[in-house]
Every structure is written in structure tokens, then in C-alpha cells.
Design an enzyme around this catalytic site. Structure first.
Site, PDB file in Angstrom:
ATOM      1  N   ALA A 183       0.851  -1.193   0.000  1.00 43.66           N
ATOM      2  CA  ALA A 183       0.000   0.000   0.000  1.00 43.66           C
ATOM      3  C   ALA A 183       0.893   1.253   0.000  1.00 43.66           C
ATOM      4  O   ALA A 183       1.863   1.309  -0.743  1.00 43.66           O
ATOM      5  CB  ALA A 183      -0.966  -0.031   1.179  1.00 43.66           C
ATOM      6  N   SER A 184       0.645   2.214   0.877  1.00 45.33           N
ATOM      7  CA  SER A 184       1.343   3.498   0.788  1.00 45.33           C
ATOM      8  C   SER A 184       2.798   3.471   1.237  1.00 45.33           C
ATOM      9  O   SER A 184       3.513   4.466   1.041  1.00 45.33           O
ATOM     10  CB  SER A 184       0.581   4.568   1.574  1.00 45.33           C
ATOM     11  N   VAL A 185       3.255   2.391   1.828  1.00 38.43           N
ATOM     12  CA  VAL A 185       4.696   2.255   2.061  1.00 38.43           C
ATOM     13  C   VAL A 185       5.419   2.321   0.714  1.00 38.43           C
ATOM     14  O   VAL A 185       6.596   2.658   0.627  1.00 38.43           O
ATOM     15  CB  VAL A 185       5.009   0.945   2.818  1.00 38.43           C
ATOM     16  N   SER A 186       4.684   2.039  -0.366  1.00 37.36           N
ATOM     17  CA  SER A 186       5.228   2.095  -1.728  1.00 37.36           C
ATOM     18  C   SER A 186       5.682   3.492  -2.131  1.00 37.36           C
ATOM     19  O   SER A 186       6.516   3.636  -3.048  1.00 37.36           O
ATOM     20  CB  SER A 186       4.169   1.631  -2.737  1.00 37.36           C
TER      21      SER A 186
END
Length: 474
Positions: free
Chosen positions: A88-91
């Protein structure tokens, strides 16, 4: 010969002494810490349904790496160290790094405008820098496409950009006017990577980030629903259905259908990886392996103020915040079935990776792990049992409590509630004369302190084992 013998004894004595000094006994200490970390995580798995993979490292040395639960709740296939999770937003830090790699190569500049790459978009004055720091004011594509997009079709980045161009959605605010988290900005940044490099986003990331760092289990993966493409040992994200008391894939839940029709969007999420690969990534960021030293420093610099109270900042793809235990560089991620966290305590060189494929509270769990590793007290998870309490006795807990924030406790009838600023209320169930637990599946309690006259003076909110104190105000 005798001299050689004595010389041998001196060397032997010296070698033995190395194992006797405190500095040479980290293994036993680390084993004890690992045992406590595992006790905490096992408690979260047993009592609060934590499911996922965890890795904790101190100065690059893995203290704990362990899997808890299922990779697939339907087949009961178990997780292991090489299970792959949607980040998810760790990307976003990977997308930011792709842009910065192109900057280092002279292919673009952060002052470049969005319309330089996509003139069909009507958002003037927006720069790559503002997109990296969430200060662009670009509208939320997810909200708009949920309302207007044909939900029977998979949307990819080009579709999202064409959608914004056609609908001419108004900007949320003028560029640099404030900070507001923007998935739109990071998705468009991925498309800019493609335009500048001449490669697909997946190809660029593999060639320039994943392969050089030997992140062999990491890839851009947004085709589970749209194409017949699979990853071996994939950790499928599941959502718990309270009414059915079972886990379900979000694909089958009506209100979560966006996981299907927004499946093709990349850049704001869609990096899939393992805990071990993320440790390699964390090391690369720390050691500026992929970027010039000055560029890496800019990525980790306090570029935009996020929260004035907590003094949280945003760099390029990462949050930056001072904590009681040290300076943290981190990011969390959330998508139906997944909650992820990657954080590094810069001052102590400690890395915390928590990947959940059942939406467990990874950031709070990671914070508790940091407290354990640094010898700070943590309340271990346990099963809560409600007791009966006279409703009139509840009145003494009612009031406002002040700490770093404000805590409001109300009584409605014969029940006690915590009330939030937005009006949301959650019931507090008594488990002792002074301790209550939240009526939910998360690990949260409130422990009240009473004086000799049995009057409430303080409240300690216990969030996943970490206590925060509030003094009764009125």
C-alpha cells in the site's frame, strides 16, 4: 618450546576474555528481547487477531523475524519469511526514489511542472516537488472515480489521467497553500517515470531499484484481479466480517469493490515485497546506495509540515517525527486486507517492519515493539472480561482529561463512553473497579487512578500496550 606454550596460553586467555566482557554478550540479551517481542506479538495474534509478518533489526542485526498466521485464510496456507505482501502506501518512498534517480541522472528537475509532462491536465503551477511533498492540491482521484467511473472496468494510470483531464475536477487548494495527503500526486509521478524513462513503471523499478538491491521477492504487482498473473507464496489480504465471524477477500464485499476497478493504478501503492527485502531497502536508504548523498538527504529532510502539534513533517515519500525514543523516518500503508509499516529510528539505527494481511494495527504494534526493544514498559495483550458495575459508580469517571490531547468520558444511561471530537462514541466496558476496555477488537483500554477519597484524578489510555497519561480537568 616452553615460551611458545606460555604464548599459546596468553592468547587463549585473551580469546576467552573476549567472551567474558559485557560488550561481547549481545546474543543472550538479544535472545531475551526476542522472547519478549514474540510474547507480545503472540498475544496480539491470540487476543486481537494480529496476522502477518514482523521483522525487528538493531544496527542491521535481525533481533526477531517471525510469521503469525495465514497467508490465505480460505486454504489455511501459513505465512513464512518469504511471503509477499501488498505494501500500500509504504510504496510511496519507492516512487519518490524513482523520481530522484531520474533527477540524479539529469533527466528531470523537481521544479518541473506537472503540465510539462501532461499538458492535458488543467492544474497550473503544480511542480514535481509539490507532488512529492503532498502540497500540490491535486484532487482525490479515488473519491471521484468511486462516484463516476464505470466500476465494471479496471482503471490504469492512463485512464486515471484521462479521467482527470475530461472531468476537469477542481483543485483542492492552490499549490503550496497547505499539506494534504495525495494519492493522485504519487500515481501521476509513476506515470512521469514512464514518460521520462521510456520504460513501464514495473520495468524501471525492477531494473533500477529491486535488482540492484537484490530485492528478489519484490515487484510492482497490480494484476491479481485484472490479469492471470500470480506470485508464489502470496499473502492475500482478508477483511473480517463481524456478522459472519469469518474472514473474506475484499473482492466479495460490495463496499470494497474499488479494489477491483482501481486495481491498475500504481505509484501511490502496488509495490509488493517481503519483510526481508524491506530490510535491504531500509539499509539502502540509510547508506544512500541508489542516490547521491545530497539527494538522499533531501528525501529525508523535513520538507513540509504535516502536524503542528506533534511536529510531524513529510520528506519525499516518508514521514519524519521526533519521538521520546529517537528520530523516526517511517511510513504506513492501508488497503482493504492490508496494513503495513516500515520505520527506522535514526538515532538508534533500529528498523521495524510490520506487514499485516488482515488489517491489524501495524503502526501501533510497531510502536510497542520499539518500546520493548528499548526497555520501556509495555502492557502485554490479554483477554478482557466484562464485570458488572453499578451504573451510579460510573459517574465518577465522567469528565474531561487533558494530556498531549484531550480525553472526554461520558455516561449514557448505565454505560460509559469515550467521545471523540467528531462526535463518535465508543463504549467502555468495565473489567475492574478502575479499568475499562474498548468495545471493539483492538487492544485499547483506559486505566483510571483514584485518590484516597476514591475520587478519579487521572486516566491512562493504553493503546496496544503503551500508556498515555491524562489528568482530570473537570
Amino acid at each position: 618450546m616452553k615460551n611458545q606454550f606460555y604464548y599459546f596460553l596468553i592468547l587463549l586467555s585473551f580469546a576467552i576474555s573476549l567472551f567474558m566482557v559485557p560488550g561481547c554478550q549481545p546474543k543472550k540479551e538479544n535472545n531475551n528481547i526476542a522472547k519478549t517481542l514474540d510474547e507480545y506479538l503472540s498475544g496480539q495474534a491470540t487476543h486481537f487477531r494480529f496476522n502477518g509478518n514482523v521483522l525487528v533489526a538493531d544496527k542491521g542485526e535481525i533481533i526477531l523475524q517471525k510469521s503469525y498466521g495465514f497467508a490465505d485464510f480460505d486454504t489455511k496456507r501459513m505465512l513464512n519469511d518469504s511471503s509477499v505482501f501488498e505494501l500500500a502506501s509504504v510504496s510511496k518512498q519507492f516512487t519518490a526514489t524513482a523520481i530522484l534517480i531520474l533527477k540524479d541522472r539529469g533527466k528531470l528537475q523537481l521544479k518541473d511542472s506537472l503540465r510539462q509532462y501532461f499538458p492535458e491536465l488543467s492544474y497550473s503551477g503544480v511542480t514535481l516537488y509539490q507532488m512529492l511533498t503532498h502540497t500540490s492540491g491535486l484532487p482525490d482521484y479515488e473519491r471521484a472515480m468511486n462516484e463516476i467511473w464505470d466500476h465494471s472496468k479496471i482503471a490504469f494510470n492512463k485512464d486515471m489521467i484521462a479521467f482527470l483531464a475530461k472531468e476537469k475536477l477542481p483543485a483542492s487548494f492552490a499549490p503550496s497553500a497547505k499539506w494534504e495527503y495525495s494519492n493522485t500526486a504519487y500515481a501521476i509521478l509513476a506515470s512521469i517515470v514512464e514518460k521520462v524513462s521510456g520504460q513501464t513503471f514495473s520495468e524501471f523499478m525492477a531494473q533500477n531499484i529491486f535488482q540492484p538491491l537484490h530485492m528478489n521477492r519484490t515487484r510492482i504487482y497490480n494484476t491479481r484481479r485484472s490479469l492471470k498473473d500470480t506470485i508464489s507464496n502470496y499473502a492475500y489480504g482478508f477483511v473480517y466480517n463481524d456478522s459472519l465471524k469469518t474472514y473474506q477477500l475484499p473482492d466479495s464485499i460490495a463496499e470494497l469493490k474499488f479494489v477491483y476497478y482501481l486495481d491498475g493504478i500504481q505509484g501511490d501503492g502496488i509495490v509488493n515485497s517481503t519483510a526481508a527485502d524491506l530490510l535491504k531497502w531500509d539499509s539502502a536508504v540509510k547508506n544512500h546506495t541508489l542516490l547521491k548523498v545530497e539527494t538522499q538527504k533531501e528525501m529525508l529532510k523535513e520538507q513540509a509540515l504535516v502536524d503542528t502539534v506533534k511536529q510531524t513533517f513529510y520528506g519525499f515519500g516518508v514521514f519524519l517525527e521526533k519521538s521520546d525514543l529517537g528520530y523516526m523516518v517511517s511510513h504506513s500503508g492501508g488497503w482493504p486486507g492490508y496494513t503495513t509499516y516500515l520505520g527506522r529510528n535514526v538515532d538508534k539505527d533500529q528498523t521495524y517492519i510490520v506487514l499485516s494481511n488482515n488489517n491489524a494495527n501495524s503502526p501501533s504494534i510497531a510502536e510497542a515493539l520499539q518500546h520493548i526493544l528499548n526497555g520501556k514498559p509495555v502492557v502485554m495483550p490479554y483477554a478482557h472480561k466484562e464485570i458488572k458495575m453499578d451504573s451510579t459508580f460510573l459517574q465518577q469517571f465522567v469528565g474531561t482529561y487533558k494530556g498531549k490531547s484531550e480525553l472526554t468520558i461520558e455516561r449514557i444511561g448505565n454505560k460509559l463512553f469515550r467521545t471523540y471530537p467528531d462526535g463518535f462514541k465508543i463504549e467502555l466496558k468495565p473489567e475492574s473497579d478502575a479499568k475499562f476496555f474498548y468495545d471493539e477488537s483492538r487492544d485499547r483500554q483506559i486505566d483510571f487512578e483514584l485518590d484516597v477519597n476514591k475520587k478519579v484524578t487521572k486516566a491512562r489510555v493504553i493503546n496496544y500496550g503503551i500508556k498515555t497519561e491524562f489528568k482530570k480537568h473537570k
